[in-house]
Every structure is written in C-alpha cells, then in structure tokens.
Design a protein around this motif. Structure first.
Motif, mmCIF file in Angstrom:
data_model
loop_
_atom_site.group_PDB
_atom_site.id
_atom_site.type_symbol
_atom_site.label_atom_id
_atom_site.label_comp_id
_atom_site.label_asym_id
_atom_site.label_seq_id
_atom_site.Cartn_x
_atom_site.Cartn_y
_atom_site.Cartn_z
ATOM 1 N N ASP A 114 43.073 61.765 30.269
ATOM 2 C CA ASP A 114 43.707 62.754 29.404
ATOM 3 C C ASP A 114 44.979 62.118 28.847
ATOM 4 O O ASP A 114 45.525 61.175 29.439
ATOM 5 C CB ASP A 114 44.038 64.001 30.231
ATOM 6 N N ASP A 124 42.257 66.895 24.402
ATOM 7 C CA ASP A 124 42.276 68.032 23.485
ATOM 8 C C ASP A 124 43.585 67.928 22.725
ATOM 9 O O ASP A 124 44.598 68.520 23.104
ATOM 10 C CB ASP A 124 42.207 69.355 24.256
ATOM 11 N N LYS A 137 37.610 70.331 25.530
ATOM 12 C CA LYS A 137 37.226 70.313 26.941
ATOM 13 C C LYS A 137 36.995 71.697 27.538
ATOM 14 O O LYS A 137 36.512 71.808 28.662
ATOM 15 C CB LYS A 137 38.286 69.542 27.740
ATOM 16 N N ARG A 138 37.293 72.728 26.774
ATOM 17 C CA ARG A 138 36.931 74.071 27.226
ATOM 18 C C ARG A 138 35.424 74.290 27.126
ATOM 19 O O ARG A 138 34.876 75.203 27.743
ATOM 20 C CB ARG A 138 37.664 75.128 26.395
ATOM 21 N N ASP A 191 42.615 64.036 34.671
ATOM 22 C CA ASP A 191 43.233 65.070 33.843
ATOM 23 C C ASP A 191 44.180 65.880 34.710
ATOM 24 O O ASP A 191 43.999 65.962 35.932
ATOM 25 C CB ASP A 191 42.146 65.987 33.254
ATOM 26 N N HIS A 232 39.604 71.656 33.207
ATOM 27 C CA HIS A 232 38.895 70.533 32.595
ATOM 28 C C HIS A 232 38.246 69.663 33.669
ATOM 29 O O HIS A 232 37.104 69.209 33.512
ATOM 30 C CB HIS A 232 39.859 69.679 31.767
#
Length: 228
Positions: free
Chosen positions: A17, A118, A149-150, A173, A178
């Motif tokens: 991330d 994201d 990532k949702r 992350d 996530h």
C-alpha cells in the motif's frame, strides 16, 4: 503477523500500500488538520472523507478532484478553497526511506515488488516529484484501474495480471479491511501497524531480506560511481 507461513520462501511478489506503508499516511494526517481548523470531530470527518472520495468517483478516476471536495463540503460544512485543502493532504505524504530501502533489497533478492493503492492522481504527482515508481515492477492505482480495494474482485484481477498464484503474493497494508479481503482471496498478508512490529513479522517470512547480512541493495539507477 497475519495469515503467513513462516519462512516458506515461496513469495514471488510483494505488493505495498502507499499511504501508511510506503509513505506517511498523508490523507488522514491532512484531514485531521482540516478538521481541527474547521472545529469538526476528527473521527467523523475522516470517515466522511473516505466515503466522499469513493462516492464522488474521484478515487476511481471517474470524477475530478473538485467533485470530491464538493461532496465533502456538503456533508461536513467545512470551508476553504480546494487547492489549499489539498495542500494540507499532499504535503504530508512523506516517503519512508527505510521502506524504499526494503523494496530495493527485495528486488536484489529477485522478488518482484509493486504498489497497490487506492489513490488518486496525487500518486502520479508525487512520483513526478520524488521519482519512486522506478523501484517497483508494477504500480496498481485505483484511479487508473477504476476499481479499488473495497471490491474484493480486485485481488483476483491483480493475480491474473501478474500471472501469479495468490499464495505466492504478499500484500502489506495498514487497513485491516483491505488485508482481510486479500486474505480471503488466498493472498499472504501483513497488517502494517508500526515499523518495529512490521520488521519483526517480515523477518519470520523473508529473513534473508530483513537481516543485515543480506547483499547490498541495488544501486540507484541515477547514481554514478565516484571516479577513482
């Protein structure tokens, strides 16, 4: 440590991330400053901002930045021009040099690396300023993918793109949601909390990468060796 076999040595890809892992979490930090300046509850405001960046379509590249600020202002009543508000966020995405060093060591150990974020077009702007994409073999940004990532199917999409079995991917992350969605798709995962615990957990997974005995990281592509 989260959903990872210790030292199995079968990791082909490590995906990071961006905000909160590769860099300081500028989005949240900037939002806290904005919330304080407007006298609104920090927690409520942060959640409203995360919802607004999705609802507006900005994080998925379906709407401009202005749509995000319009949505957030309408929901929370904050004031300020968009450019000033964005600077509060943008300026707080500070790269963690030690994390970039880790990426270099992974690549020197023949493990591919990528960003899975994201993020909005801010990620591209930050790269233009700091030139960090060069250290990664792939950059996945929701702004360009149109999916974040949702949506758990994103993890299937990425495994197919990488032509890699889910169990050979390690995802790092700082968002537990996530991490959980990736884990359910068969990925190995680490929830980033702080540097100390992260390095301890990663040492159990990829000890040769973390320990000081590892070979030196790849040199900076732009670095020139000193003349003798």
């Amino acid at each position: 440590m989260d959903n990872m076999k210790e030292g199995d040595g079968k990791i082909d890809w490590v995906l990071f991330d961006f905000g909160g892992v590769i860099a300081e979490e500028g989005f949240k930090q900037g939002l806290i400053v904005i919330a304080k300046a407007n006298g609104v509850d920090e927690g409520t405001f942060i959640q409203a901002a995360f919802d607004a960046i999705y609802a507006s379509g900005y994080v998925l590249g379906k709407a401009p930045e202005q749509a995000f600020w319009n949505e957030l202002k309408e929901k929370t009543g904050i004031a300020g021009d968009d450019a000033t508000l964005m600077r509060e966020i943008y300026s707080r995405f500070v790269l963690r040099s030690w994390m970039i060093d880790l990426v270099k060591r992974l690549r020197s150990g023949k493990i591919a690396t990528g960003i899975l974020s994201d993020q909005t077009d801010m990620l591209d702007r930050l790269n233009q300023e700091h030139d960090f994409f060069r250290w990664f073999d792939h950059v996945f940004n929701s702004y360009h993918m149109g999916k974040g990532k949702r949506d758990s199917t994103l993890f299937d999409d990425i495994a197919r793109t990488l032509k890699t079995e889910p169990g050979r991917i390690l995802f790092i992350d700082d968002d537990s949601g996530h991490v959980e969605r990736a884990r359910r798709k068969g990925w190995n995962t680490l929830l980033y909390v702080d540097r100390e615990s992260f390095e301890k957990d990663l040492d159990k997974i990829l000890p040769a990468v973390v320990r000081k005995s590892l070979e030196p990281a790849w040199p900076d592509p732009g670095h020139k060796a000193p003349e003798e």
